[in-house]
Scaffold this motif. Structure first.
Motif, PDB file in Angstrom:
ATOM      1  N   ILE A  47     -16.376 -11.249  -8.552  1.00  0.00           N
ATOM      2  CA  ILE A  47     -16.425 -10.485  -9.852  1.00  0.00           C
ATOM      3  C   ILE A  47     -15.735  -9.403  -9.887  1.00  0.00           C
ATOM      4  O   ILE A  47     -14.860  -9.081 -10.972  1.00  0.00           O
ATOM      5  N   ALA A  48     -15.535  -8.671  -8.722  1.00  0.00           N
ATOM      6  CA  ALA A  48     -14.578  -7.645  -8.846  1.00  0.00           C
ATOM      7  C   ALA A  48     -13.086  -7.730  -9.006  1.00  0.00           C
ATOM      8  O   ALA A  48     -12.433  -7.087  -9.413  1.00  0.00           O
ATOM      9  N   LEU A  49     -12.772  -9.255  -8.776  1.00  0.00           N
ATOM     10  CA  LEU A  49     -11.375  -9.336  -9.009  1.00  0.00           C
ATOM     11  C   LEU A  49     -11.028  -9.983 -10.509  1.00  0.00           C
ATOM     12  O   LEU A  49      -9.822 -10.154 -11.084  1.00  0.00           O
ATOM     13  N   GLN A  82       0.976  -1.241   0.158  1.00  0.00           N
ATOM     14  CA  GLN A  82       0.048   0.087   0.125  1.00  0.00           C
ATOM     15  C   GLN A  82       1.009   1.234   0.036  1.00  0.00           C
ATOM     16  O   GLN A  82       0.619   2.318  -0.513  1.00  0.00           O
ATOM     17  N   ASN A  83       1.809   1.091   0.741  1.00  0.00           N
ATOM     18  CA  ASN A  83       2.781   2.460   0.869  1.00  0.00           C
ATOM     19  C   ASN A  83       3.419   2.653  -0.571  1.00  0.00           C
ATOM     20  O   ASN A  83       3.606   3.865  -0.725  1.00  0.00           O
ATOM     21  N   VAL A  84       3.982   1.741  -1.229  1.00  0.00           N
ATOM     22  CA  VAL A  84       4.717   1.934  -2.532  1.00  0.00           C
ATOM     23  C   VAL A  84       3.620   2.262  -3.554  1.00  0.00           C
ATOM     24  O   VAL A  84       3.916   3.430  -4.378  1.00  0.00           O
ATOM     25  N   MET A 108      -5.492  -5.592  -3.150  1.00  0.00           N
ATOM     26  CA  MET A 108      -5.490  -4.452  -4.048  1.00  0.00           C
ATOM     27  C   MET A 108      -6.625  -4.472  -4.938  1.00  0.00           C
ATOM     28  O   MET A 108      -7.082  -3.184  -5.356  1.00  0.00           O
ATOM     29  N   ALA A 109      -6.797  -5.510  -5.545  1.00  0.00           N
ATOM     30  CA  ALA A 109      -7.484  -5.685  -6.908  1.00  0.00           C
ATOM     31  C   ALA A 109      -9.187  -5.197  -6.284  1.00  0.00           C
ATOM     32  O   ALA A 109      -9.602  -4.731  -7.192  1.00  0.00           O
ATOM     33  N   ARG A 110      -9.327  -5.623  -5.353  1.00  0.00           N
ATOM     34  CA  ARG A 110     -10.756  -5.260  -4.596  1.00  0.00           C
ATOM     35  C   ARG A 110     -10.894  -3.745  -4.636  1.00  0.00           C
ATOM     36  O   ARG A 110     -11.917  -3.323  -4.395  1.00  0.00           O
ATOM     37  N   ILE A 136       1.285 -15.032   0.224  1.00  0.00           N
ATOM     38  CA  ILE A 136       1.300 -13.538   0.685  1.00  0.00           C
ATOM     39  C   ILE A 136       1.092 -12.626  -0.284  1.00  0.00           C
ATOM     40  O   ILE A 136       0.209 -11.842  -0.235  1.00  0.00           O
ATOM     41  N   GLY A 137       1.940 -12.882  -1.528  1.00  0.00           N
ATOM     42  CA  GLY A 137       1.586 -11.995  -2.649  1.00  0.00           C
ATOM     43  C   GLY A 137       0.229 -11.820  -3.231  1.00  0.00           C
ATOM     44  O   GLY A 137      -0.206 -10.964  -3.760  1.00  0.00           O
ATOM     45  N   MET A 138      -0.338 -13.347  -3.198  1.00  0.00           N
ATOM     46  CA  MET A 138      -1.387 -13.425  -3.965  1.00  0.00           C
ATOM     47  C   MET A 138      -2.847 -12.767  -3.222  1.00  0.00           C
ATOM     48  O   MET A 138      -3.500 -11.915  -3.710  1.00  0.00           O
ATOM     49  N   LEU A 139      -2.543 -12.873  -1.819  1.00  0.00           N
ATOM     50  CA  LEU A 139      -3.354 -12.294  -0.727  1.00  0.00           C
ATOM     51  C   LEU A 139      -3.254 -10.528  -0.682  1.00  0.00           C
ATOM     52  O   LEU A 139      -4.496  -9.944  -0.993  1.00  0.00           O
ATOM     53  N   ALA A 140      -2.120 -10.112  -0.906  1.00  0.00           N
ATOM     54  CA  ALA A 140      -1.970  -8.663  -1.191  1.00  0.00           C
ATOM     55  C   ALA A 140      -2.676  -8.261  -2.310  1.00  0.00           C
ATOM     56  O   ALA A 140      -3.249  -7.134  -2.691  1.00  0.00           O
TER      57      ALA A 140
END
Length: 372
Positions: free
Chosen positions: A252-254, A155-157, A185-187, A177-181
């Motif tokens: 659907i948002a993803l 989020q900071n980047v 973000m995609a949502r 971890i990357g997929m969850l992040a």
């Protein structure tokens, strides 16, 4: 004794870039998918080596990590440290090309890469890594302090630099971890490019050993169809779904986010992604798209838990879209022919090193699955 020394020597050799890295990538084409994959994998491996440097107290000229990013003109911007065991689990890299570089060669390069390592089975990190592996299986990874740190870094980047040319990369637990992040973000409408190597897939209805017990492909297809029918029906009962998805549905948002998944069919940790997406295409081909559209948004075990009054978070593997790349190397045929599953073979098919092999592009099979 000699085998132990050889094993240690091999592990050290894999950490030395000049012995194990993709030295053939002297000129990078950032539009080239093979180059992008190789660089992302090396940056993830750099996190592994950085943590092993810390554990082995390799400092100064004895440290081995920096060539894994310096070779590609990246700098270490920030280390991501677990608050429980003080291990380095991630790195924020910043791209710093030489001033003489041609703009047309670097304009598609990432500005930043946030990379996450997987499990390291050593005393200084193994216990916490295994605990996080269990949290993943229970769909609780988002409740951990490590994920909170990772999510804050992403989020900071993005807040500082925008969402263009920002990569997420990870291997094994780091891929989770990357997929969850990335999903989080995609949502919010931010779609980051993601390179997820050997991402773990755990589901009681997708257990890999079932493929070995059941050899008949027709029987496998029938069981998968039954699973989809039961899942879709239970989703209707539990959630009141109709056959048409709602535009405000979180799944659907993803759909517009297309992470790149890299899996090996002999790696039981990630191979279920192959059946997950292939079965969706199969259901479309036989005219059962509406059923699978609903089934693919839900997990049968989770729906069963909710049916008996137990709350459960949706598993990480529920993905609308993905670019799936499979590495069908000789290890698959070897294991099928000899029926063995040695630790050494597992490390080969689950390892990060396979993803930057010079001739890998000759074997890879890639397919885009776009949910619509």
């Amino acid at each position: 004794m000699s085998e132990g020394i050889d094993g240690v020597t091999q592990r050290v050799m894999k950490d030395i870039f000049n012995l194990s890295g993709p030295l053939h990538l002297t000129t990078l084409d950032w539009k080239n998918a093979d180059h992008r994959r190789s660089v992302a994998a090396c940056l993830v491996h750099g996190v592994y080596v950085l943590e092993r440097d810390r554990q082995k107290n390799r400092q100064g000229p004895h440290a081995l990590a920096s060539p894994w990013w310096n070779f590609f003109h990246f700098q270490l911007n920030k280390k991501l440290v677990d608050v429980v065991d003080s291990s380095i689990f991630g790195v924020i890299y910043e791209f710093k090309p030489p001033s003489s570089g041609c703009m047309h060669l670097i304009q598609d390069a990432p500005k930043y890469v946030i990379a996450f390592r997987g499990t390291i089975m050593k005393r200084d990190s193994g216990w916490q890594d295994l605990r996080l592996d269990l949290h993943f299986i229970r769909n609780w990874l988002h409740r951990t302090s490590r994920f909170e740190i990772a999510m804050g870094a992403v989020q900071n980047v993005v807040a500082r630099c925008g969402d263009l040319n920002i990569w997420i990369a990870g291997h094994s637990l780091g891929s989770a971890i990357g997929m969850l992040a990335g999903k989080s973000m995609a949502r919010t409408g931010v779609f980051l490019e993601a390179f997820l190597f050997n991402p773990p897939f755990f589901s009681l209805t997708h257990l890999p050993f079932l493929n070995e017990i059941i050899r008949n492909e027709k029987v496998k297809h029938m069981l998968r169809i039954v699973r989809s029918l039961v899942t879709a029906r239970l989703a209707v009962v539990m959630k009141g779904h109709n056959q048409r998805p709602r535009s405000d549905d979180p799944f659907i948002a993803l759909a517009a986010w297309v992470p790149s998944l890299f899996v090996h069919p002999a790696d039981h940790i990630c191979s279920a992604y192959i059946n997950y997406f292939e079965h969706r295409k199969y259901m479309e081909d036989i005219g059962a798209e509406a059923i699978e559209r609903l089934a693919t948004q839900n997990s049968l075990p989770n729906l069963c838990l909710k049916a008996v009054g137990r709350e459960s978070d949706d598993p990480l593997h529920l993905l609308p879209s993905a670019s799936l790349t499979v590495n069908p190397s000789r290890a698959v045929d070897f294991q099928q022919a000899h029926g063995i599953h040695k630790w050494r073979d597992f490390k080969q098919v689950h390892g990060i090193h396979q993803w930057w092999s010079p001739d890998l592009h000759l074997h890879l099979q890639s397919k885009l699955y776009q949910y619509s």
